[in-house]
Design a protein around this motif. Structure first.
Motif, mmCIF file in Angstrom:
data_model
loop_
_atom_site.group_PDB
_atom_site.id
_atom_site.type_symbol
_atom_site.label_atom_id
_atom_site.label_comp_id
_atom_site.label_asym_id
_atom_site.label_seq_id
_atom_site.Cartn_x
_atom_site.Cartn_y
_atom_site.Cartn_z
ATOM 1 N N ARG A 115 10.938 10.420 -1.687
ATOM 2 C CA ARG A 115 11.634 11.460 -2.438
ATOM 3 C C ARG A 115 12.441 12.409 -1.560
ATOM 4 N NH1 ARG A 115 8.385 15.755 -5.562
ATOM 5 N NH2 ARG A 115 10.206 17.023 -5.197
ATOM 6 N N LYS A 166 3.652 15.607 -7.935
ATOM 7 C CA LYS A 166 4.674 16.665 -7.959
ATOM 8 C C LYS A 166 4.813 17.407 -6.641
ATOM 9 C CE LYS A 166 3.975 17.803 -12.871
ATOM 10 N NZ LYS A 166 2.576 17.415 -13.103
ATOM 11 N N ALA A 193 18.169 21.911 -2.697
ATOM 12 C CA ALA A 193 18.172 21.980 -4.161
ATOM 13 C C ALA A 193 17.057 21.123 -4.748
ATOM 14 C CB ALA A 193 19.530 21.540 -4.702
ATOM 15 N N GLY A 194 16.744 20.015 -4.086
ATOM 16 C CA GLY A 194 15.695 19.136 -4.593
ATOM 17 C C GLY A 194 14.290 19.648 -4.345
ATOM 18 N N ASP A 196 13.439 23.145 -4.645
ATOM 19 C CA ASP A 196 13.362 24.543 -5.051
ATOM 20 C C ASP A 196 12.419 24.810 -6.234
ATOM 21 O OD1 ASP A 196 14.030 27.204 -4.908
ATOM 22 O OD2 ASP A 196 15.733 27.009 -6.255
ATOM 23 N N ASP A 197 11.844 23.768 -6.815
ATOM 24 C CA ASP A 197 10.994 23.966 -8.006
ATOM 25 C C ASP A 197 9.616 24.516 -7.589
ATOM 26 O OD1 ASP A 197 8.932 21.548 -7.873
ATOM 27 O OD2 ASP A 197 10.868 20.924 -7.069
ATOM 28 N N PRO A 198 8.776 24.884 -8.571
ATOM 29 C CA PRO A 198 7.483 25.497 -8.210
ATOM 30 C C PRO A 198 6.461 24.522 -7.625
ATOM 31 C CG PRO A 198 8.112 26.042 -10.473
ATOM 32 C CD PRO A 198 9.037 24.980 -10.012
ATOM 33 N N PHE A 199 6.715 23.234 -7.632
ATOM 34 C CA PHE A 199 5.707 22.284 -7.137
ATOM 35 C C PHE A 199 6.017 21.725 -5.754
ATOM 36 C CE2 PHE A 199 4.466 22.137 -11.581
ATOM 37 C CZ PHE A 199 3.080 22.050 -11.477
ATOM 38 N N SER A 200 7.230 21.191 -5.569
ATOM 39 C CA SER A 200 7.523 20.353 -4.408
ATOM 40 C C SER A 200 7.126 20.999 -3.090
ATOM 41 C CB SER A 200 9.011 20.007 -4.387
ATOM 42 O OG SER A 200 9.389 19.417 -5.606
ATOM 43 N N LEU A 231 15.218 28.017 2.091
ATOM 44 C CA LEU A 231 15.462 28.185 0.659
ATOM 45 C C LEU A 231 15.874 29.624 0.372
ATOM 46 C CD1 LEU A 231 12.495 26.147 -0.838
ATOM 47 C CD2 LEU A 231 14.905 25.724 -1.293
ATOM 48 N N MET B 1 13.174 17.037 -7.219
ATOM 49 C CA MET B 1 13.100 18.204 -8.106
ATOM 50 C C MET B 1 12.130 17.915 -9.241
ATOM 51 S SD MET B 1 14.310 21.232 -8.527
ATOM 52 C CE MET B 1 15.481 22.347 -9.258
ATOM 53 N N VAL B 2 11.111 18.753 -9.385
ATOM 54 C CA VAL B 2 10.162 18.612 -10.476
ATOM 55 C C VAL B 2 10.562 19.602 -11.569
ATOM 56 C CG1 VAL B 2 7.747 18.803 -11.134
ATOM 57 C CG2 VAL B 2 8.351 17.989 -8.844
ATOM 58 N N ASN B 4 10.345 22.092 -14.638
ATOM 59 C CA ASN B 4 9.331 22.974 -15.207
ATOM 60 C C ASN B 4 9.964 23.853 -16.260
ATOM 61 O OD1 ASN B 4 6.773 22.827 -13.393
ATOM 62 N ND2 ASN B 4 8.550 22.715 -12.061
ATOM 63 N N ASN B 7 7.013 28.105 -16.206
ATOM 64 C CA ASN B 7 6.779 29.102 -15.161
ATOM 65 C C ASN B 7 7.652 30.336 -15.393
ATOM 66 O OD1 ASN B 7 8.992 27.396 -14.437
ATOM 67 N ND2 ASN B 7 9.008 28.381 -12.454
ATOM 68 N N SER B 11 12.759 28.953 -10.795
ATOM 69 C CA SER B 11 12.555 28.172 -9.581
ATOM 70 C C SER B 11 11.272 28.590 -8.874
ATOM 71 C CB SER B 11 13.740 28.366 -8.632
ATOM 72 O OG SER B 11 13.599 29.588 -7.940
ATOM 73 N N GLY B 12 10.806 27.726 -7.999
ATOM 74 C CA GLY B 12 9.626 28.047 -7.218
ATOM 75 C C GLY B 12 9.868 29.237 -6.314
ATOM 76 N N LEU B 13 11.110 29.328 -5.810
ATOM 77 C CA LEU B 13 11.431 30.437 -4.913
ATOM 78 C C LEU B 13 11.335 31.773 -5.641
ATOM 79 C CD1 LEU B 13 12.432 31.184 -2.061
ATOM 80 C CD2 LEU B 13 14.754 31.076 -2.965
ATOM 81 N N TRP B 77 -0.662 30.606 -14.105
ATOM 82 C CA TRP B 77 0.155 29.412 -14.363
ATOM 83 C C TRP B 77 -0.147 28.362 -13.297
ATOM 84 C CZ3 TRP B 77 4.018 26.711 -11.746
ATOM 85 C CH2 TRP B 77 4.724 25.783 -12.514
#
Ligand code: SF4
Ligand code: SF4
Ligand code: FES
Lengths: 236, 115
Positions: A115, A166, A193-194, A196-200, A231, B1-2, B4, B7, B11-13, B77
């Motif tokens: 990934r 995830k 960008a790939g 930036d989500d809350p999991f990765s 980030l 990219m997951v 969501n 949340n 973004s996670g950031l 969460w």
């Protein structure tokens, strides 16, 4: 005779309803063997025992196991480093599906590696000879490129146990940073960008189990911190 | 990219930043309240309610309350997405947490500006 008591995780999905621990006695002749040697002696007693190994010198990364509760490569771990009271317990790497005995299915681990696109991506025209780096630029890859993908780190990470589909995990993130830090790579913003989500990336809770077990002495937690910084400075 | 949807930020950031910023606000508020209590050993009702008459104190308190709500939401969460794999149960728990936090915030606004 100097006997070592070894308790080994056994599971053959074709014949066993559930996994069980089997005890073996191994004669070490008083030597401080590597754990891999002990496993090979056990296999002489019971040829049905399944495990992985190849290089037997800490290079291929195929023999990661959980030895007395701590992940490591059996070929470079001396029995004396992990045993207490002459007892050794061997289990497969935690958190991944067991295929048989000490062999786990690494598909989830490799999927996370895939990934992060672990290869250089460039946009400009290819140079006539090679893509040059200054010594300083090359130095940034030290501590990153040495990973042998043994999975000892990711399978000791609780965040990876709960979300292996995830959370990229320490091994994948170390490699993600290896390409983010590479001066020759042009895909930095797409890579960020790939992630930036809350999991990765952000599922890392910084407890450093990964650093604690890496047989190559690498520091995924620091790489994860660097990705977070990138980030941050990339964001608005 | 997951992907969501439940949340706090997108973004996670942003979640990560809000978590840290709210932690700082809560720390400041805690230090202030503990300091105030230490400086007023014989605290009576008049002094205490006098403190909360001031708009600055009400705003500071509201800020701390919103920080608690955001901080708790991001934290819980994370916990439910770690441990609760059954989607319906997870969404039900998330809805419950949101409702509880919402009630707490509205209730505290009423307490702060009510009397
Ligand atoms: S520091 Fe992060 S990646 Fe390493 S074991 Fe802890 S949660 Fe996992
Ligand atoms: S970072 Fe270390 S423990 Fe993790 S896969 Fe690479 S070599 Fe193995
Ligand atoms: S057998 Fe290759 S690393 Fe241990």
């Amino acid at each position: 005779m100097s006997m070592l008591n070894v308790s080994v995780y056994r599971y053959n999905p074709e014949t066993d309803d559930k996994p069980y621990m089997q005890d073996f006695q191994v004669d070490t002749h008083g030597r401080d063997l590597m754990v891999l040697n002990v496993i090979q002696l056990i296999q002489e007693q019971d040829p049905s025992l399944a495990f992985r190994r190849s290089c037997r010198e800490g290079v291929c990364g195929s023999d990661g196991l959980n030895m007395n509760g701590k992940n490591g490569l059996t070929c470079v771990t001396a029995v004396s480093e992990v045993t207490k009271n002459g007892k050794l317990t061997l289990r497969p790497l935690p958190g991944l599906p067991v295929i048989r005995d000490l062999v786990v299915d690494m598909a989830l681990f490799y999927h996370q590696y895939e990934r992060i696109q672990p290869y250089l991506q460039t946009t400009g025209p290819a140079p006539a000879i090679e893509r040059l780096q200054s010594p300083e630029e090359r130095d940034k890859l030290d501590g990153l490129y040495e990973c042998i993908l043994c999975a000892c780190c990711s399978t000791s990470c609780p965040s990876f146990w709960w979300n292996p589909d995830k959370f990229v995990g320490p091994a994948g993130l170390l490699q993600a940073y290896r390409f983010l830090a590479d001066s020759r790579d042009d895909a930095t913003s797409e890579r960020l960008a790939g992630l930036d989500d809350p999991f990765s990336v952000f599922r890392c809770r910084g407890i450093m189990n990964c650093v604690n077990v890496c047989p190559k002495g690498l520091n995924p937690t620091r790489a994860i911190g660097k990705i977070r910084e990138m980030l941050m400075s990339n964001a608005t | 990219m997951v992907t969501n949807v439940t949340n706090l930020g997108r973004s996670g950031l942003s979640d990560w930043l809000v978590q840290r910023a709210s932690a700082v606000i809560l720390a400041l508020y805690t230090v202030f309240i503990v300091g105030y209590l230490l400086l007023h050993p014989q605290l009576d009702y008049l002094t205490w309610s006098g403190l909360f008459e001031r708009t600055s104190m009400r705003v500071f308190t509201l800020l701390a309350l919103l920080s608690i709500a955001a901080h708790a939401w991001i934290g819980l969460w994370t916990v439910v997405t770690d441990y609760i794999k059954w989607t319906n149960l997870r969404l039900a728990l998330q809805a419950f947490v949101i409702l509880a936090l919402f009630v707490f915030v509205v209730w505290s606004v009423q307490v702060l500006w009510g009397a």
